[in-house]
Design a protein around this motif. Structure first.
Motif, PDB file in Angstrom:
ATOM      1  N   LEU A   1       2.334  13.698   5.638  1.00 56.51           N
ATOM      2  CA  LEU A   1       1.863  12.464   4.988  1.00 56.51           C
ATOM      3  C   LEU A   1       2.676  12.129   3.743  1.00 56.51           C
ATOM      4  O   LEU A   1       2.985  10.967   3.491  1.00 56.51           O
ATOM      5  N   ALA A   2       3.027  13.156   2.970  1.00 55.03           N
ATOM      6  CA  ALA A   2       3.827  12.929   1.764  1.00 55.03           C
ATOM      7  C   ALA A   2       5.201  12.363   2.138  1.00 55.03           C
ATOM      8  O   ALA A   2       5.726  11.474   1.465  1.00 55.03           O
ATOM      9  N   ARG A   3       5.776  12.870   3.231  1.00 58.22           N
ATOM     10  CA  ARG A   3       7.083  12.359   3.679  1.00 58.22           C
ATOM     11  C   ARG A   3       6.960  10.896   4.129  1.00 58.22           C
ATOM     12  O   ARG A   3       7.844  10.073   3.862  1.00 58.22           O
ATOM     13  N   VAL A   4       5.847  10.572   4.781  1.00 55.67           N
ATOM     14  CA  VAL A   4       5.602   9.180   5.206  1.00 55.67           C
ATOM     15  C   VAL A   4       5.537   8.270   3.984  1.00 55.67           C
ATOM     16  O   VAL A   4       6.186   7.222   3.926  1.00 55.67           O
ATOM     17  N   VAL A   5       4.752   8.689   2.982  1.00 58.24           N
ATOM     18  CA  VAL A   5       4.583   7.864   1.775  1.00 58.24           C
ATOM     19  C   VAL A   5       5.925   7.690   1.058  1.00 58.24           C
ATOM     20  O   VAL A   5       6.256   6.591   0.597  1.00 58.24           O
ATOM     21  N   SER A   6       6.725   8.756   0.989  1.00 64.29           N
ATOM     22  CA  SER A   6       8.042   8.665   0.338  1.00 64.29           C
ATOM     23  C   SER A   6       8.924   7.618   1.021  1.00 64.29           C
ATOM     24  O   SER A   6       9.562   6.792   0.355  1.00 64.29           O
ATOM     25  N   GLN A   7       8.967   7.657   2.357  1.00 64.39           N
ATOM     26  CA  GLN A   7       9.797   6.691   3.092  1.00 64.39           C
ATOM     27  C   GLN A   7       9.246   5.274   2.961  1.00 64.39           C
ATOM     28  O   GLN A   7       9.996   4.308   2.867  1.00 64.39           O
ATOM     29  N   TRP A   8       7.931   5.165   2.967  1.00 64.83           N
ATOM     30  CA  TRP A   8       7.242   3.880   2.810  1.00 64.83           C
ATOM     31  C   TRP A   8       7.630   3.241   1.470  1.00 64.83           C
ATOM     32  O   TRP A   8       8.022   2.088   1.398  1.00 64.83           O
TER      33      TRP A   8
ATOM     34  N   ALA B   1       0.849  -1.190   0.000  1.00 62.84           N
ATOM     35  CA  ALA B   1       0.000   0.000   0.000  1.00 62.84           C
ATOM     36  C   ALA B   1       0.886   1.242   0.000  1.00 62.84           C
ATOM     37  O   ALA B   1       2.027   1.211   0.455  1.00 62.84           O
ATOM     38  N   SER B   2       0.341   2.315  -0.529  1.00 59.48           N
ATOM     39  CA  SER B   2       0.993   3.619  -0.543  1.00 59.48           C
ATOM     40  C   SER B   2      -0.149   4.635  -0.588  1.00 59.48           C
ATOM     41  O   SER B   2      -1.304   4.249  -0.369  1.00 59.48           O
ATOM     42  N   GLY B   3       0.129   5.909  -0.860  1.00 57.10           N
ATOM     43  CA  GLY B   3      -0.958   6.887  -0.836  1.00 57.10           C
ATOM     44  C   GLY B   3      -0.812   7.975  -1.876  1.00 57.10           C
ATOM     45  O   GLY B   3       0.303   8.370  -2.223  1.00 57.10           O
ATOM     46  N   VAL B   4      -1.953   8.472  -2.373  1.00 59.47           N
ATOM     47  CA  VAL B   4      -1.921   9.586  -3.335  1.00 59.47           C
ATOM     48  C   VAL B   4      -1.510  10.884  -2.650  1.00 59.47           C
ATOM     49  O   VAL B   4      -1.216  11.881  -3.315  1.00 59.47           O
ATOM     50  N   SER B   5      -1.437  10.859  -1.301  1.00 64.31           N
ATOM     51  CA  SER B   5      -1.017  12.071  -0.567  1.00 64.31           C
ATOM     52  C   SER B   5       0.453  12.410  -0.818  1.00 64.31           C
ATOM     53  O   SER B   5       0.938  13.447  -0.377  1.00 64.31           O
ATOM     54  N   ILE B   6       1.171  11.556  -1.561  1.00 72.15           N
ATOM     55  CA  ILE B   6       2.547  11.887  -1.952  1.00 72.15           C
ATOM     56  C   ILE B   6       2.544  13.067  -2.936  1.00 72.15           C
ATOM     57  O   ILE B   6       3.468  13.871  -2.970  1.00 72.15           O
TER      58      ILE B   6
END
Length: 302
Positions: free
Chosen positions: A142-149, A116-121
């Motif tokens: 949230l974008a930073r979380v998705v990037s690291q994920w 899973a990932s997010g469009v919030s990137i």
């Protein structure tokens, strides 16, 4: 042909629906859980214990499995204290690191890793349509979380696996997730658009998000995929459509952004900002959406 998949987060909102669809398709499921009480053991649904915080994992979970779907992560819709922000990030990254480290030292037959990932990137925008080719990253938490994920997930390529990242929009389901929170004030007669109401909501029906995971699994597709319905809507339109379903008048003015910032703090970006996201890539590969339009989705869910 895939016969057995390992799912993390199998008892969550998306995981439960994916398990249901896998079983309908004849795919058996192994799943990881942090609760020993939630371990079941049937032919097509087997539970295994893990604890990413303590780096513990039952390697039997990999038996007979050729693909992993990773859906684990603390909910982002709780107030973002510094401690909780750490939990949001750690719950995503630690679990991936444990899986990666365990696979490195285990004999297995896994060839495909889907996370899973997010469009919030994608950066907040009212005009730009984002595709998987866009490399711009927002400057929000949230974008930073998705990037690291996504960066952590990319390491699974080093283990010789195809890696897929599913950039998920706002998942709509009857009893959980965003929709009940949107519906509640409207049913009480106090619904109103948020901020200027023009922020985009790239939504997806629960059956379609699970359907996309199943599609990627069965076709062993790698890469980044936007998991959003073909017709995003703006916040004010969604509010009006939900109100119409309940025959509930919208008489209040829009809720000002500063009020939402006072109530929600940094988390207000989740309701005040949005991205207009394209579903063309997954459609061109052959995925057929069950719910193209919000009206049909709301009809089904409400």
């Amino acid at each position: 042909m895939i016969k057995r998949v390992l799912i993390t987060g199998a008892t969550g909102l998306i995981g439960s629906e994916l398990v249901r669809q896998c079983h309908l398709d004849g795919i058996a499921v192994n799943y990881l859980t942090t609760s020993r009480e939630k371990i079941e053991n049937t032919t097509n649904y087997k539970g295994f214990y893990w604890n990413p915080i303590k780096n513990e994992m039952d390697v039997e979970a990999f038996n007979g499995v050729t693909a992993i779907v990773n859906l684990v992560g603390a909910p982002v819709s709780k107030r973002w204290t510094n401690n909780y922000k750490k939990k949001i990030l750690d719950s995503r990254v630690q679990s991936l690191n444990l899986l990666h480290a365990t696979l490195q030292k285990t004999d297995h037959s896994i060839v495909h890793f889907i996370t899973a990932s997010g469009v919030s990137i994608y950066p907040n925008s009212k005009t730009k349509l984002y595709t998987e080719e866009d490399n711009d990253v927002d400057n929000t938490f949230l974008a930073r979380v998705v990037s690291q994920w996504e960066a952590t997930a990319a390491k699974f390529k080093n283990l010789g696996m195809e890696v897929s990242k599913v950039r998920t929009g706002v998942v709509l389901a009857s009893d959980e997730g965003a929709l009940p929170k949107l519906v509640q004030p409207i049913k009480l007669g106090v619904g109103a658009p948020l901020g200027d109401g023009e922020q985009w909501l790239s939504w997806i029906h629960i059956r379609d998000i699970a359907g996309i995971y199943l599609f990627l699994l069965k076709n062993q597709l790698e890469g980044k995929y936007n998991a959003v319905a073909p017709n995003p809507v703006q916040n004010k339109k969604m509010t009006r459509m939900i109100a119409a379903k309940f025959d509930s008048p919208l008489w209040l003015p829009n809720i000002p952004a500063f009020v939402l910032k006072l109530i929600l703090g940094e988390m207000s970006v989740m309701v005040l900002e949005g991205q207009l996201v394209s579903s063309k890539k997954i459609e061109q590969l052959g995925y057929k959406f069950k719910f193209y339009n919000l009206d049909n989705a709301l009809e089904d869910l409400l």
